[in-house]
Design a protein around this motif. Sequence first.
Motif, mmCIF file in Angstrom:
data_model
loop_
_atom_site.group_PDB
_atom_site.id
_atom_site.type_symbol
_atom_site.label_atom_id
_atom_site.label_comp_id
_atom_site.label_asym_id
_atom_site.label_seq_id
_atom_site.Cartn_x
_atom_site.Cartn_y
_atom_site.Cartn_z
ATOM 1 N N LEU A 81 11.178 36.742 -16.506
ATOM 2 C CA LEU A 81 10.487 35.851 -15.581
ATOM 3 C C LEU A 81 9.044 36.267 -15.308
ATOM 4 O O LEU A 81 8.208 35.437 -14.957
ATOM 5 C CB LEU A 81 11.258 35.781 -14.255
ATOM 6 C CG LEU A 81 12.696 35.291 -14.360
ATOM 7 C CD1 LEU A 81 13.402 35.425 -13.022
ATOM 8 C CD2 LEU A 81 12.736 33.861 -14.862
ATOM 9 N N VAL A 82 8.766 37.559 -15.456
ATOM 10 C CA VAL A 82 7.444 38.112 -15.163
ATOM 11 C C VAL A 82 7.063 39.036 -16.311
ATOM 12 O O VAL A 82 7.922 39.673 -16.920
ATOM 13 C CB VAL A 82 7.486 38.909 -13.826
ATOM 14 C CG1 VAL A 82 6.200 39.672 -13.586
ATOM 15 C CG2 VAL A 82 7.768 37.990 -12.659
ATOM 16 N N GLU A 83 5.757 39.103 -16.577
ATOM 17 C CA GLU A 83 5.265 40.054 -17.577
ATOM 18 C C GLU A 83 4.069 40.792 -17.005
ATOM 19 O O GLU A 83 3.371 40.293 -16.128
ATOM 20 C CB GLU A 83 4.905 39.346 -18.885
ATOM 21 C CG GLU A 83 3.814 38.312 -18.759
ATOM 22 C CD GLU A 83 3.622 37.484 -20.029
ATOM 23 O OE1 GLU A 83 4.417 37.618 -20.962
ATOM 24 O OE2 GLU A 83 2.661 36.699 -20.043
ATOM 25 N N ARG A 84 3.869 41.985 -17.515
ATOM 26 C CA ARG A 84 2.730 42.803 -17.094
ATOM 27 C C ARG A 84 1.590 42.612 -18.097
ATOM 28 O O ARG A 84 1.831 42.413 -19.281
ATOM 29 C CB ARG A 84 3.121 44.272 -17.062
ATOM 30 C CG ARG A 84 4.216 44.592 -16.082
ATOM 31 C CD ARG A 84 4.578 46.078 -16.142
ATOM 32 N NE ARG A 84 5.834 46.355 -15.485
ATOM 33 C CZ ARG A 84 6.000 46.500 -14.188
ATOM 34 N NH1 ARG A 84 4.960 46.389 -13.382
ATOM 35 N NH2 ARG A 84 7.186 46.742 -13.675
ATOM 36 N N HIS A 85 0.375 42.689 -17.593
ATOM 37 C CA HIS A 85 -0.805 42.652 -18.460
ATOM 38 C C HIS A 85 -1.905 43.463 -17.792
ATOM 39 O O HIS A 85 -1.889 43.688 -16.580
ATOM 40 C CB HIS A 85 -1.263 41.205 -18.744
ATOM 41 C CG HIS A 85 -1.740 40.470 -17.537
ATOM 42 N ND1 HIS A 85 -3.063 40.428 -17.187
ATOM 43 C CD2 HIS A 85 -1.073 39.754 -16.590
ATOM 44 C CE1 HIS A 85 -3.194 39.705 -16.068
ATOM 45 N NE2 HIS A 85 -2.005 39.294 -15.691
ATOM 46 N N GLY A 86 -2.852 43.938 -18.591
ATOM 47 C CA GLY A 86 -3.935 44.750 -18.064
ATOM 48 C C GLY A 86 -4.988 43.915 -17.365
ATOM 49 O O GLY A 86 -5.222 42.760 -17.732
ATOM 50 N N LEU A 87 -5.597 44.500 -16.358
ATOM 51 C CA LEU A 87 -6.751 43.876 -15.697
ATOM 52 C C LEU A 87 -8.019 44.322 -16.415
ATOM 53 O O LEU A 87 -8.051 45.392 -17.022
ATOM 54 C CB LEU A 87 -6.808 44.286 -14.225
ATOM 55 C CG LEU A 87 -5.733 43.665 -13.323
ATOM 56 C CD1 LEU A 87 -5.790 44.284 -11.935
ATOM 57 C CD2 LEU A 87 -5.925 42.167 -13.228
ATOM 58 N N PRO A 88 -9.069 43.536 -16.335
ATOM 59 C CA PRO A 88 -10.314 43.888 -17.045
ATOM 60 C C PRO A 88 -10.859 45.266 -16.666
ATOM 61 O O PRO A 88 -11.445 45.945 -17.495
ATOM 62 C CB PRO A 88 -11.292 42.785 -16.635
ATOM 63 C CG PRO A 88 -10.434 41.641 -16.218
ATOM 64 C CD PRO A 88 -9.166 42.246 -15.676
ATOM 65 N N ASP A 89 -10.648 45.698 -15.406
ATOM 66 C CA ASP A 89 -11.194 46.996 -14.999
ATOM 67 C C ASP A 89 -10.360 48.168 -15.510
ATOM 68 O O ASP A 89 -10.781 49.312 -15.402
ATOM 69 C CB ASP A 89 -11.365 47.071 -13.478
ATOM 70 C CG ASP A 89 -10.037 46.990 -12.731
ATOM 71 O OD1 ASP A 89 -8.964 47.109 -13.348
ATOM 72 O OD2 ASP A 89 -10.086 46.811 -11.501
ATOM 73 N N PRO A 142 6.386 31.757 -19.132
ATOM 74 C CA PRO A 142 6.723 30.327 -19.122
ATOM 75 C C PRO A 142 8.090 30.065 -18.470
ATOM 76 O O PRO A 142 8.236 29.097 -17.726
ATOM 77 C CB PRO A 142 6.718 29.951 -20.605
ATOM 78 C CG PRO A 142 5.692 30.880 -21.199
ATOM 79 C CD PRO A 142 5.910 32.184 -20.469
ATOM 80 N N ALA A 143 9.056 30.955 -18.717
ATOM 81 C CA ALA A 143 10.373 30.790 -18.066
ATOM 82 C C ALA A 143 10.244 30.955 -16.555
ATOM 83 O O ALA A 143 10.885 30.228 -15.780
ATOM 84 C CB ALA A 143 11.377 31.796 -18.625
ATOM 85 N N GLN A 168 7.526 30.324 -14.777
ATOM 86 C CA GLN A 168 6.826 29.135 -14.271
ATOM 87 C C GLN A 168 7.774 27.944 -14.165
ATOM 88 O O GLN A 168 7.721 27.177 -13.192
ATOM 89 C CB GLN A 168 5.632 28.810 -15.158
ATOM 90 C CG GLN A 168 4.532 29.836 -15.060
ATOM 91 C CD GLN A 168 3.424 29.624 -16.082
ATOM 92 O OE1 GLN A 168 3.533 28.812 -16.997
ATOM 93 N NE2 GLN A 168 2.349 30.381 -15.942
ATOM 94 N N ALA A 169 8.637 27.790 -15.154
ATOM 95 C CA ALA A 169 9.608 26.689 -15.117
ATOM 96 C C ALA A 169 10.567 26.875 -13.944
ATOM 97 O O ALA A 169 10.879 25.914 -13.232
ATOM 98 C CB ALA A 169 10.380 26.615 -16.434
ATOM 99 N N LEU A 170 11.008 28.112 -13.743
ATOM 100 C CA LEU A 170 11.909 28.391 -12.620
ATOM 101 C C LEU A 170 11.208 28.123 -11.296
ATOM 102 O O LEU A 170 11.796 27.536 -10.381
ATOM 103 C CB LEU A 170 12.401 29.833 -12.691
ATOM 104 C CG LEU A 170 13.367 30.253 -11.585
ATOM 105 C CD1 LEU A 170 14.635 29.406 -11.605
ATOM 106 C CD2 LEU A 170 13.702 31.730 -11.717
ATOM 107 N N LEU A 171 9.949 28.513 -11.182
ATOM 108 C CA LEU A 171 9.178 28.258 -9.967
ATOM 109 C C LEU A 171 9.140 26.761 -9.665
ATOM 110 O O LEU A 171 9.305 26.342 -8.519
ATOM 111 C CB LEU A 171 7.764 28.815 -10.110
ATOM 112 C CG LEU A 171 6.849 28.663 -8.911
ATOM 113 C CD1 LEU A 171 7.387 29.410 -7.703
ATOM 114 C CD2 LEU A 171 5.448 29.155 -9.264
ATOM 115 N N GLY A 172 8.955 25.950 -10.705
ATOM 116 C CA GLY A 172 8.956 24.496 -10.518
ATOM 117 C C GLY A 172 10.288 23.986 -9.987
ATOM 118 O O GLY A 172 10.327 23.059 -9.179
#
Length: 156
Positions: free
Chosen positions: A79-87, A97-98, A100-104
């Motif tokens: 349901l959630v993924e981690r990604h780096g911030l620019p800093d 996407p799963a 986001q669909a669940l949130l809807g």
Amino acid sequence: MSGRERPGLGELLRYVGELVEQGAEEDYRSLHPAYRPRYTPVLRALAAGAETVTEITARTRVTQGAVSQTIGLMVTDGLVERHGLPDGRKSALRLTPAGQALLGQLTPLWQSTFAAIEALEQEIGHPLLRVLEDTAEALERQGFAARLQAVRGATA
């Protein structure tokens, strides 16, 4: 005496919390088999723009440790993924996407949840959410341990 002791505050809070979570979980399971009610505050914070565990913690009344554990479960559930911030200092979070669909699917459910809370408050004749918010704020100002010590000091 009835044989049944009057429950304490903690016991009643846990019991009411369990009743609410059991009912919510029944509803949530129809949408997503892996959904857990503990995901709700994290999803709502992410939907409101939070990107880090720190921001989620600031937007909710959930401890940073509990948020981190919940995020771990949500990553495992896809349901959630981690990604780096620019800093490069922190990792950020975003809904998959799963997620986001669940949130809807959940947004209308949350609206009916708050309507059910309003109906419960009408039935019991007390503004339950307001009482709990006020209680949380009072305990943030002075913890329960300090209150216990104050009472013991007053009776000694």
